[in-house]
Write a protein that holds these residues in place. Sequence first.
Motif, PDB file in Angstrom:
ATOM      1  N   TRP A 166      30.166  54.068  33.737  1.00 19.31           N
ATOM      2  CA  TRP A 166      31.629  53.380  34.086  1.00 19.31           C
ATOM      3  C   TRP A 166      32.262  54.406  35.054  1.00 19.31           C
ATOM      4  CZ3 TRP A 166      32.007  48.344  32.978  1.00 19.31           C
ATOM      5  CH2 TRP A 166      31.313  47.636  32.120  1.00 19.31           C
ATOM      6  N   TYR A 167      32.980  53.793  35.822  1.00 16.53           N
ATOM      7  CA  TYR A 167      34.003  54.505  36.791  1.00 16.53           C
ATOM      8  C   TYR A 167      35.320  53.889  36.954  1.00 16.53           C
ATOM      9  CZ  TYR A 167      29.473  57.115  38.268  1.00 16.53           C
ATOM     10  OH  TYR A 167      28.320  57.526  38.394  1.00 16.53           O
ATOM     11  N   ILE A 168      36.015  54.644  37.270  1.00 16.88           N
ATOM     12  CA  ILE A 168      37.359  54.159  38.036  1.00 16.88           C
ATOM     13  C   ILE A 168      37.273  54.344  39.423  1.00 16.88           C
ATOM     14  CG2 ILE A 168      39.927  54.406  38.423  1.00 16.88           C
ATOM     15  CD1 ILE A 168      40.043  55.622  35.629  1.00 16.88           C
ATOM     16  N   ALA A 169      36.987  53.210  40.273  1.00 15.27           N
ATOM     17  CA  ALA A 169      36.670  53.164  41.630  1.00 15.27           C
ATOM     18  C   ALA A 169      37.755  52.907  42.628  1.00 15.27           C
ATOM     19  CB  ALA A 169      35.498  52.420  41.675  1.00 15.27           C
ATOM     20  N   PHE A 170      37.653  53.786  43.569  1.00 10.55           N
ATOM     21  CA  PHE A 170      38.561  53.432  44.954  1.00 10.55           C
ATOM     22  C   PHE A 170      37.948  53.471  46.142  1.00 10.55           C
ATOM     23  CE2 PHE A 170      40.899  55.710  41.403  1.00 10.55           C
ATOM     24  CZ  PHE A 170      42.207  54.716  41.196  1.00 10.55           C
ATOM     25  N   ASN A 171      38.507  52.805  47.016  1.00 11.80           N
ATOM     26  CA  ASN A 171      38.157  52.943  48.515  1.00 11.80           C
ATOM     27  C   ASN A 171      39.195  52.792  49.435  1.00 11.80           C
ATOM     28  OD1 ASN A 171      36.441  52.477  50.747  1.00 11.80           O
ATOM     29  ND2 ASN A 171      35.440  50.822  50.323  1.00 11.80           N
ATOM     30  N   TRP A 172      39.594  53.776  49.970  1.00 10.90           N
ATOM     31  CA  TRP A 172      40.656  53.679  51.135  1.00 10.90           C
ATOM     32  C   TRP A 172      40.041  53.871  52.482  1.00 10.90           C
ATOM     33  CZ3 TRP A 172      42.929  58.241  53.722  1.00 10.90           C
ATOM     34  CH2 TRP A 172      44.251  57.664  54.450  1.00 10.90           C
ATOM     35  N   ILE A 173      40.653  52.868  53.271  1.00  6.13           N
ATOM     36  CA  ILE A 173      40.218  52.869  54.843  1.00  6.13           C
ATOM     37  C   ILE A 173      41.536  52.830  55.464  1.00  6.13           C
ATOM     38  CG2 ILE A 173      39.190  51.173  56.608  1.00  6.13           C
ATOM     39  CD1 ILE A 173      37.842  49.909  54.165  1.00  6.13           C
ATOM     40  N   PHE A 174      41.567  53.721  56.436  1.00 12.13           N
ATOM     41  CA  PHE A 174      42.642  54.144  57.403  1.00 12.13           C
ATOM     42  C   PHE A 174      42.114  54.114  58.872  1.00 12.13           C
ATOM     43  CE2 PHE A 174      45.690  56.924  59.773  1.00 12.13           C
ATOM     44  CZ  PHE A 174      46.858  56.107  59.247  1.00 12.13           C
ATOM     45  N   ASP A 175      42.785  53.238  59.714  1.00  6.05           N
ATOM     46  CA  ASP A 175      42.560  53.272  61.143  1.00  6.05           C
ATOM     47  C   ASP A 175      44.021  53.689  61.602  1.00  6.05           C
ATOM     48  OD1 ASP A 175      42.029  53.092  63.754  1.00  6.05           O
ATOM     49  OD2 ASP A 175      41.238  50.818  63.545  1.00  6.05           O
ATOM     50  N   ASN A 185      45.458  49.977  57.147  1.00  6.86           N
ATOM     51  CA  ASN A 185      45.587  50.916  55.739  1.00  6.86           C
ATOM     52  C   ASN A 185      45.376  50.066  54.721  1.00  6.86           C
ATOM     53  OD1 ASN A 185      46.460  52.746  54.124  1.00  6.86           O
ATOM     54  ND2 ASN A 185      48.526  52.900  54.815  1.00  6.86           N
ATOM     55  N   THR A 186      44.465  50.331  54.055  1.00  2.00           N
ATOM     56  CA  THR A 186      43.775  49.377  53.017  1.00  2.00           C
ATOM     57  C   THR A 186      43.382  50.185  51.927  1.00  2.00           C
ATOM     58  OG1 THR A 186      43.017  47.651  54.650  1.00  2.00           O
ATOM     59  CG2 THR A 186      42.392  47.366  52.570  1.00  2.00           C
ATOM     60  N   LEU A 187      43.703  49.766  50.621  1.00  2.00           N
ATOM     61  CA  LEU A 187      43.259  50.366  49.484  1.00  2.00           C
ATOM     62  C   LEU A 187      42.367  49.263  48.568  1.00  2.00           C
ATOM     63  CD1 LEU A 187      42.983  52.778  47.571  1.00  2.00           C
ATOM     64  CD2 LEU A 187      45.097  52.021  46.647  1.00  2.00           C
ATOM     65  N   TYR A 188      41.185  49.632  48.244  1.00  2.00           N
ATOM     66  CA  TYR A 188      40.429  48.825  47.178  1.00  2.00           C
ATOM     67  C   TYR A 188      40.597  49.478  45.948  1.00  2.00           C
ATOM     68  CZ  TYR A 188      38.735  45.810  51.135  1.00  2.00           C
ATOM     69  OH  TYR A 188      38.639  45.094  52.130  1.00  2.00           O
ATOM     70  N   ALA A 189      40.838  48.891  44.708  1.00  2.00           N
ATOM     71  CA  ALA A 189      41.009  49.717  43.439  1.00  2.00           C
ATOM     72  C   ALA A 189      40.167  49.125  42.538  1.00  2.00           C
ATOM     73  CB  ALA A 189      42.345  50.083  43.117  1.00  2.00           C
ATOM     74  N   GLY A 190      39.550  49.759  41.580  1.00  2.00           N
ATOM     75  CA  GLY A 190      38.886  48.698  40.569  1.00  2.00           C
ATOM     76  C   GLY A 190      37.825  49.502  39.499  1.00  2.00           C
ATOM     77  N   GLY A 209      40.150  45.086  43.318  1.00  2.00           N
ATOM     78  CA  GLY A 209      41.306  44.466  44.144  1.00  2.00           C
ATOM     79  C   GLY A 209      41.879  44.862  45.324  1.00  2.00           C
ATOM     80  N   ARG A 210      42.447  44.247  46.239  1.00  2.00           N
ATOM     81  CA  ARG A 210      42.697  44.900  47.464  1.00  2.00           C
ATOM     82  C   ARG A 210      44.189  44.879  47.735  1.00  2.00           C
ATOM     83  NH1 ARG A 210      40.562  41.971  52.902  1.00  2.00           N
ATOM     84  NH2 ARG A 210      41.726  40.487  52.070  1.00  2.00           N
ATOM     85  N   ARG A 211      44.664  46.147  48.023  1.00  2.00           N
ATOM     86  CA  ARG A 211      46.137  46.259  48.451  1.00  2.00           C
ATOM     87  C   ARG A 211      46.182  46.358  49.831  1.00  2.00           C
ATOM     88  NH1 ARG A 211      51.443  44.939  48.066  1.00  2.00           N
ATOM     89  NH2 ARG A 211      52.842  46.571  49.142  1.00  2.00           N
ATOM     90  N   GLU A 223      50.719  43.255  50.905  1.00  2.93           N
ATOM     91  CA  GLU A 223      50.665  42.655  49.621  1.00  2.93           C
ATOM     92  C   GLU A 223      49.101  42.925  49.121  1.00  2.93           C
ATOM     93  OE1 GLU A 223      49.274  38.103  51.264  1.00  2.93           O
ATOM     94  OE2 GLU A 223      51.342  38.477  51.618  1.00  2.93           O
ATOM     95  N   TRP A 224      49.134  42.476  47.856  1.00  8.11           N
ATOM     96  CA  TRP A 224      47.801  42.307  47.163  1.00  8.11           C
ATOM     97  C   TRP A 224      47.078  40.993  47.767  1.00  8.11           C
ATOM     98  CZ3 TRP A 224      45.541  46.103  44.463  1.00  8.11           C
ATOM     99  CH2 TRP A 224      46.531  47.222  43.978  1.00  8.11           C
ATOM    100  N   ASP A 225      45.953  41.240  48.047  1.00  7.34           N
ATOM    101  CA  ASP A 225      45.254  39.987  48.986  1.00  7.34           C
ATOM    102  C   ASP A 225      43.729  39.948  48.684  1.00  7.34           C
ATOM    103  OD1 ASP A 225      45.350  37.608  50.638  1.00  7.34           O
ATOM    104  OD2 ASP A 225      44.440  38.714  52.117  1.00  7.34           O
ATOM    105  N   GLY A 226      43.163  39.411  47.620  1.00 12.79           N
ATOM    106  CA  GLY A 226      41.848  39.085  47.524  1.00 12.79           C
ATOM    107  C   GLY A 226      41.233  40.275  46.954  1.00 12.79           C
TER     108      GLY A 226
END
Length: 330
Positions: A166-175, A185-190, A209-211, A223-226
């Motif tokens: 199991w992991y604490i998982a993140f995915n940060w995207i920046f253009d 500028n998007t952060l996925y966390a879960g 979840g997507r911030r 906002e948090w969205d999806g």
Amino acid sequence: MNATFSDAPRGHAATLAFCRRAAGPGLFTLALLALLPADGARAAEPGTAGDSAQGETASPEITNEEPQSAYLSDWYNQNVTVIGSKNIRFGPQQIDDIYLEYEFFGRKGPLDLYGYIDVPKVFGIGNAADSGAFDDGSPLFAEIKPRLSLNELSGRDLSLGPIEEWYIAFNWIFDWGHNSDNRQNTLYAGLGTDIDSGTPVDVSFNFYGRRQWENYGASNEFEWDGYRAQLEYSLPLASFDNGASLFYAGFTNYDFGSSLGDDNAFRTNEAVVATNAFVYSFTHLRFLAVARYFHNGGQWNDGSLLNFGAGDFTVRSTGWGYYFGVGWQF
């Protein structure tokens, strides 16, 4: 709009890192084995001289130095790749581009890391909808995907059925667009998992979840969205007498639960991207080919009619896009 292999408007070098595994032979270990030169085996175990009457070694152990690695680090893997992309559908208009990418990945302790940095249109080659570093487009696009192992952080075996880790998982995207309307500028966390498939296929599943901060001026900014469900899978395919290996890695992203399409007929609340990458790799040189299927890519509603001031055009956000690349691993 720029982005790359994981979920953004540009394509990225399929790598041997997509489904890193911590326990067992896993993908990351297989990736490292695939990258090692054919003659890169460890030196033979040293022999010893005869024993004394007291059972002690009569002479010092003879040791041989380990062969030097072909890479700069034993865990932090890097490559630089020139990538050509065709029909990429993360935005309302399809993008063709040739760009430069620096990619990195590895596993050390509880940290499972993947990321890349792109320089869009760095060679000045792309279609009319494409812009990049030197023509008022984005000078840089980056994605970083760290995961922290809960098994290792807790020091416990947290396996549950086929779930190995199991992991604490993140995915940060920046253009880094030239203004806020051209920036993402998007952060996925879960939570993330590694799964024992019972087959040679390595499987991982992440749920986020997507911030959302900047999003090219879209209505869901700040906002948090999806949510995102992400399934990753990989399989070593073949090794060859010339020292090369062939590897398959793929993933499917399903974005849902967004409100972006609620008040905008041009946008959608769901999107799917499925990626299939093949990497033909030597010790340093590698070649890649990627076929990616988009369904409402970038949450743009396929078939919508838009006009940005240069005439009407129809959104084609559903269909196939392709990437081809040549890179150097170090």
